[in-house]
Design a protein around this motif. Structure first.
Motif, short mmCIF file in Angstrom:
data_model
loop_
_atom_site.label_atom_id
_atom_site.label_comp_id
_atom_site.label_asym_id
_atom_site.label_seq_id
_atom_site.Cartn_x
_atom_site.Cartn_y
_atom_site.Cartn_z
N GLY A 134 58.04 22.18 -3.40
CA GLY A 134 59.27 22.66 -2.76
C GLY A 134 59.74 21.73 -1.66
O GLY A 134 60.94 21.47 -1.53
N ARG A 135 58.80 21.22 -0.87
CA ARG A 135 59.16 20.29 0.20
C ARG A 135 59.76 19.01 -0.37
O ARG A 135 60.73 18.47 0.16
N ARG A 136 59.21 18.53 -1.46
CA ARG A 136 59.74 17.31 -2.10
C ARG A 136 61.16 17.55 -2.60
O ARG A 136 62.03 16.68 -2.48
N ASP A 186 71.23 27.48 -4.01
CA ASP A 186 70.79 28.86 -3.80
C ASP A 186 69.27 28.94 -3.97
O ASP A 186 68.77 28.86 -5.09
N GLU A 187 68.55 29.06 -2.84
CA GLU A 187 67.08 29.13 -2.85
C GLU A 187 66.48 28.03 -3.73
O GLU A 187 65.72 28.30 -4.67
N PRO A 188 66.81 26.75 -3.46
CA PRO A 188 66.43 25.67 -4.39
C PRO A 188 64.94 25.44 -4.54
O PRO A 188 64.52 24.84 -5.53
N GLY A 202 57.87 22.91 -13.29
CA GLY A 202 58.95 23.52 -12.52
C GLY A 202 59.60 22.55 -11.55
O GLY A 202 60.83 22.50 -11.44
N GLY A 203 58.78 21.78 -10.87
CA GLY A 203 59.33 20.80 -9.93
C GLY A 203 60.14 19.72 -10.62
O GLY A 203 61.18 19.29 -10.11
N GLU A 204 59.69 19.30 -11.79
CA GLU A 204 60.43 18.30 -12.55
C GLU A 204 61.76 18.87 -13.05
O GLU A 204 62.79 18.18 -13.01
N GLN A 205 61.75 20.12 -13.48
CA GLN A 205 62.99 20.75 -13.93
C GLN A 205 63.99 20.85 -12.77
O GLN A 205 65.19 20.62 -12.96
N GLN A 206 63.50 21.16 -11.58
CA GLN A 206 64.42 21.26 -10.44
C GLN A 206 64.96 19.89 -10.06
O GLN A 206 66.12 19.78 -9.66
N ARG A 207 64.17 18.86 -10.21
CA ARG A 207 64.67 17.51 -9.94
C ARG A 207 65.76 17.12 -10.94
O ARG A 207 66.75 16.48 -10.58
N VAL A 208 65.58 17.51 -12.19
CA VAL A 208 66.63 17.28 -13.20
C VAL A 208 67.90 18.04 -12.80
O VAL A 208 69.01 17.52 -12.88
N ALA A 209 67.73 19.29 -12.35
CA ALA A 209 68.88 20.10 -11.94
C ALA A 209 69.62 19.47 -10.76
O ALA A 209 70.85 19.51 -10.70
#
Length: 234
Positions: free
Chosen positions: A182-184, A171-173, A149-156
């Motif tokens: 989340g902090r990263r 929006d609630e990233p 999940g964290g890697e996907q958000q970094r891609v986003a």
């Protein structure tokens, strides 16, 4: 003499009402908001308070029932859906809590897609640089299902920044991530914001995240009720 900052976003007397079988429901009431170029701003509120609806209006994803919205010099409330889409393509980046990556594209392809659609011949090279910046250089060929999940958000996030948007809406990233990840993600948003000079508008229920922004607004029952100075920045 100090230069007056450029206004990137301005909402005046903004309201949003939707029709329901039982009658009409007003989601936003008479919102007035000004955000300057390069600012980091948080809109804080509980679920159902109207903050995501406000973000959608400010970004031109939806239209108000009444009032005016200026985004990067464009009067969004006067534009057609296609015209608003063109403004978003040129000026806006998005980061959502659900990532919204295309499952059939690799990490690099997801990042470069907006730039390629805009005709950027350097999209692939710039995508690789962004992958490096978000710490995923070794994941370029991975598909979303192969990423955490964290890697996907970094891609986003990298995808949001590849077009060098004037304004980034988040929006609630970090809502769907564990505390450390989340902090990263939050750190990364602020780092790229500072590097590119992008105006950052965060929608969140997280008071700690909001306090990292230069300004934050509280939303309750569709009303922007107060503005507080953050205790620290970055």
């Amino acid at each position: 003499m100090n230069k007056t900052p450029d206004i990137h976003i301005k909402a005046e007397a903004l309201s949003k009402t939707v029709a329901l079988p039982s009658g009409s429901l007003t989601i936003l009431h008479d919102i007035n908001l000004t955000i300057n170029q390069g600012e980091t701003v948080a809109i804080v509120g509980a679920s159902g308070s109207g903050k995501s609806t406000l973000l959608s209006l400010l970004a031109g994803l939806d239209v108000p029932s009444s009032g005016a919205i200026q985004l990067a010099g464009q009067a969004l409330h006067t534009l057609s859906e296609d015209e608003r889409a063109a403004v978003r393509a040129r000026q806006v980046g998005f980061v959502f809590q659900s990532f919204l990556l295309l499952p059939s594209l690799t990490a690099l392809e997801n990042i470069t897609l907006p730039a390629e659609l805009a005709g950027d011949r350097q999209a692939s090279a710039r995508g690789k640089v962004l992958l490096e910046q978000v710490g995923l250089a070794d994941r370029a060929g991975f598909y979303p299902s192969q990423l955490s999940g964290g890697e996907q958000q970094r891609v986003a996030i990298a995808r949001a920044f590849i077009t060098k948007p004037a304004v980034l809406f988040a929006d609630e990233p970090s809502a769907n991530l564990d505390t450390v990840t989340g902090r990263r993600i939050e750190d990364l948003l602020f780092e790229l914001n500072q590097q590119q000079g992008t105006t950052l508008v965060l929608v969140t229920h997280n008071a700690e995240l909001a306090a990292r922004c230069q300004r934050h607004f509280n939303m309750t029952a569709g009303r922007l009720t107060e503005q507080q100075e953050a205790s620290h920045v970055g």
